[in-house]
Write an enzyme that holds these catalytic residues in place. Structure first.
Site, PDB file in Angstrom:
ATOM      1  N   SER A  49     123.006  24.318  -9.858  1.00  0.00           N
ATOM      2  CA  SER A  49     124.421  23.962  -9.699  1.00  0.00           C
ATOM      3  C   SER A  49     125.236  25.001  -8.945  1.00  0.00           C
ATOM      4  O   SER A  49     126.414  24.793  -8.697  1.00  0.00           O
ATOM      5  CB  SER A  49     125.039  23.738 -11.075  1.00  0.00           C
ATOM      6  OG  SER A  49     124.771  24.861 -11.889  1.00  0.00           O
ATOM      7  N   THR A  86     129.162  24.768 -12.684  1.00  0.00           N
ATOM      8  CA  THR A  86     129.819  25.769 -11.842  1.00  0.00           C
ATOM      9  C   THR A  86     130.022  27.052 -12.620  1.00  0.00           C
ATOM     10  O   THR A  86     130.320  27.004 -13.808  1.00  0.00           O
ATOM     11  CB  THR A  86     131.214  25.235 -11.447  1.00  0.00           C
ATOM     12  OG1 THR A  86     131.022  24.120 -10.610  1.00  0.00           O
ATOM     13  CG2 THR A  86     132.062  26.269 -10.745  1.00  0.00           C
ATOM     14  N   THR A 112     130.017  27.245  -6.608  1.00  0.00           N
ATOM     15  CA  THR A 112     129.287  26.045  -7.022  1.00  0.00           C
ATOM     16  C   THR A 112     128.597  25.367  -5.844  1.00  0.00           C
ATOM     17  O   THR A 112     129.004  25.562  -4.689  1.00  0.00           O
ATOM     18  CB  THR A 112     130.271  25.026  -7.653  1.00  0.00           C
ATOM     19  OG1 THR A 112     129.550  23.972  -8.277  1.00  0.00           O
ATOM     20  CG2 THR A 112     131.211  24.423  -6.619  1.00  0.00           C
ATOM     21  N   ARG A 157     131.951  15.983   0.683  1.00  0.00           N
ATOM     22  CA  ARG A 157     132.790  16.068  -0.517  1.00  0.00           C
ATOM     23  C   ARG A 157     133.025  17.542  -0.906  1.00  0.00           C
ATOM     24  O   ARG A 157     132.108  18.346  -0.940  1.00  0.00           O
ATOM     25  CB  ARG A 157     132.106  15.318  -1.666  1.00  0.00           C
ATOM     26  CG  ARG A 157     132.894  15.318  -2.994  1.00  0.00           C
ATOM     27  CD  ARG A 157     132.439  16.400  -3.926  1.00  0.00           C
ATOM     28  NE  ARG A 157     133.029  16.280  -5.265  1.00  0.00           N
ATOM     29  CZ  ARG A 157     132.973  17.222  -6.200  1.00  0.00           C
ATOM     30  NH1 ARG A 157     132.341  18.350  -5.948  1.00  0.00           N
ATOM     31  NH2 ARG A 157     133.521  17.049  -7.381  1.00  0.00           N
ATOM     32  N   VAL A 158     134.257  17.858  -1.209  1.00  0.00           N
ATOM     33  CA  VAL A 158     134.617  19.183  -1.721  1.00  0.00           C
ATOM     34  C   VAL A 158     135.303  18.984  -3.064  1.00  0.00           C
ATOM     35  O   VAL A 158     136.143  18.092  -3.206  1.00  0.00           O
ATOM     36  CB  VAL A 158     135.558  19.913  -0.731  1.00  0.00           C
ATOM     37  CG1 VAL A 158     136.102  21.196  -1.341  1.00  0.00           C
ATOM     38  CG2 VAL A 158     134.816  20.221   0.579  1.00  0.00           C
ATOM     39  N   GLY A 159     134.933  19.796  -4.030  1.00  0.00           N
ATOM     40  CA  GLY A 159     135.510  19.639  -5.368  1.00  0.00           C
ATOM     41  C   GLY A 159     136.665  20.598  -5.608  1.00  0.00           C
ATOM     42  O   GLY A 159     137.335  21.069  -4.678  1.00  0.00           O
ATOM     43  N   ASP A 160     136.880  20.891  -6.862  1.00  0.00           N
ATOM     44  CA  ASP A 160     137.991  21.770  -7.262  1.00  0.00           C
ATOM     45  C   ASP A 160     137.688  23.259  -7.077  1.00  0.00           C
ATOM     46  O   ASP A 160     138.591  24.072  -6.924  1.00  0.00           O
ATOM     47  CB  ASP A 160     138.306  21.546  -8.748  1.00  0.00           C
ATOM     48  CG  ASP A 160     137.095  21.886  -9.620  1.00  0.00           C
ATOM     49  OD1 ASP A 160     135.975  21.419  -9.296  1.00  0.00           O
ATOM     50  OD2 ASP A 160     137.241  22.623 -10.608  1.00  0.00           O
ATOM     51  N   THR A 181     135.505  24.062 -14.874  1.00  0.00           N
ATOM     52  CA  THR A 181     134.208  23.493 -14.538  1.00  0.00           C
ATOM     53  C   THR A 181     134.230  22.025 -14.945  1.00  0.00           C
ATOM     54  O   THR A 181     135.055  21.610 -15.749  1.00  0.00           O
ATOM     55  CB  THR A 181     133.065  24.256 -15.246  1.00  0.00           C
ATOM     56  OG1 THR A 181     131.812  23.677 -14.865  1.00  0.00           O
ATOM     57  CG2 THR A 181     133.196  24.212 -16.759  1.00  0.00           C
ATOM     58  N   GLY A 182     133.330  21.261 -14.352  1.00  0.00           N
ATOM     59  CA  GLY A 182     133.308  19.838 -14.671  1.00  0.00           C
ATOM     60  C   GLY A 182     133.656  19.002 -13.460  1.00  0.00           C
ATOM     61  O   GLY A 182     133.590  19.481 -12.329  1.00  0.00           O
ATOM     62  N   GLY A 200     135.222  17.790 -10.610  1.00  0.00           N
ATOM     63  CA  GLY A 200     136.279  18.413  -9.822  1.00  0.00           C
ATOM     64  C   GLY A 200     137.451  17.502  -9.515  1.00  0.00           C
ATOM     65  O   GLY A 200     138.596  17.957  -9.425  1.00  0.00           O
TER      66      GLY A 200
HETATM   67  N1  ASP Z   1     133.647  21.518 -10.599  1.00  0.00           N
HETATM   68  C1  ASP Z   1     132.484  21.306  -9.776  1.00  0.00           C
HETATM   69  C2  ASP Z   1     132.783  20.285  -8.736  1.00  0.00           C
HETATM   70  O1  ASP Z   1     133.385  19.272  -9.042  1.00  0.00           O
HETATM   71  C3  ASP Z   1     131.293  20.848 -10.526  1.00  0.00           C
HETATM   72  C4  ASP Z   1     130.852  21.714 -11.644  1.00  0.00           C
HETATM   73  O2  ASP Z   1     131.653  22.253 -12.400  1.00  0.00           O
HETATM   74  O3  ASP Z   1     129.638  21.875 -11.772  1.00  0.00           O
HETATM   75  O4  ASP Z   1     132.356  20.458  -7.621  1.00  0.00           O
END
Ligand code: ASP
Length: 313
Positions: free
Chosen positions: A73, A175, A193, A203-206, A226-227, A229
């Protein structure tokens, strides 16, 4: 990995500072998400215990996790997107409010150190994709293949079903977000992450977004996420937590409110988000939507893994 002495001390002894204590904590501490946080904390503590800065600790801590090919991850070995590309997101923020970030970065082992370079050596906050990669190469970072045989196999298996929609699994988010406080009481943070496994290409997350995956305000505190995004992005969770702390909430109360705001507006049955926060007085808070989120705390000479409480059981 250092002694994961879970359960040695009651969590309030480790985490607690008297409520409304407005003094700056000067004992130094490191907190970070998930079990790999134990190793990251140790590496960060190496820096901080010798009088190093929080920002150096924050960078050095998560580098250990980025370099671990077994973790799927973060960094090398991260699960690829649905087209087989490992794309990385990372950010860093220091006690002066300076920040650097990279997103959609490919073939670079340490995105956190590229983010640090963006922060230190450019007038910008964020570089993306090919531009971020060229910047890294120009600054001496080598290119590497980040797709390990284990993650390639996971991708091949995923392709058999070939659901062009990421499966949002509550276990599938690992993450690393890390908050460090140095012996001078200064706060910094880092977050890195490979994002959601089998995400859409691009795709880009948080995690690389300042205010979403990480936020630091050295007068108040810091938070990381985390989680899933998308849920964090839509509520700017880490910024929200720091602002709630500014208004007098403890880190725990602030994390709980940020989770409640997500749950109020979304069907979160299969979606996990976990928050981790530290206030200037050294108090720590953590909260998640579902059970299963844990985090590592290096404080008072111990490095332990703690299960976060959750809104839903
Ligand atoms: N927050 C991350 C994302 O959405 C994923 C993760 O926490 O593993 O990219």
């Amino acid at each position: 990995m250092a002694a994961a002495a879970a359960g040695i001390l009651p969590w309030n002894k480790i985490l607690g500072s008297p409520k409304n204590d407005t003094r700056t904590y000067k004992g130094g501490l490191v907190v970070s998400t998930w079990i790999h946080g134990l190793e990251a904390n140790d590496a960060a503590w190496e820096v901080i215990s010798k009088g190093g800065t929080a920002v150096d600790g924050a960078e050095m801590g998560v580098r250990v996790v980025e370099a671990d090919p077994e973790g799927q991850s973060v960094g090398i070995g991260g699960l690829p997107d649905r087209d087989g590309n490992v794309t990385l997101d990372a950010c860093i923020m220091d006690h002066t409010g300076n920040a650097g970030s990279v997103c959609f970065l490919q073939n670079i082992l340490h995105p956190i150190s590229v983010a640090r370079k963006v922060m230190d050596d450019t007038p910008h906050v964020m570089l993306a994709g090919e531009g971020a990669k060229q910047f890294a190469i120009a600054n001496g970072f080598e290119t590497v293949d980040l797709l390990t045989p284990k993650s390639r196999e996971a991708w091949e298996n995923w392709k058999k079903e070939s659901q062009y929609k990421p499966i949002i699994n509550i276990e599938n988010h690992d993450t690393i977000g890390l908050i460090a406080m140095d012996l001078g009481g200064n706060l910094s943070g880092s977050c890195t992450t490979s994002g959601l496994g089998f995400k859409m290409h691009g795709r880009v997350g948080d995690s690389p977004i300042i205010g979403a995956g990480l936020f630091v305000d050295n007068e108040i505190g810091a938070a990381t996420a985390t989680g899933l995004g998308e849920l964090v992005l839509k509520t700017l969770g880490s910024f929200l937590i720091v602002e709630l702390m500014r208004q007098g909430r403890t880190p725990q109360e602030a994390c709980e409110e940020a989770i409640r705001r997500i749950v109020k507006r979304n069907d979160v049955k299969d979606m996990q988000v976990g928050y981790l926060a530290v206030s200037k007085n050294g108090e720590i808070g953590a909260y998640a939507i579902h059970k299963g989120f844990n985090y590592a705390v290096h404080k008072n000479g111990k490095n332990i893994l703690i299960d976060a409480p959750s809104l839903l059981q």
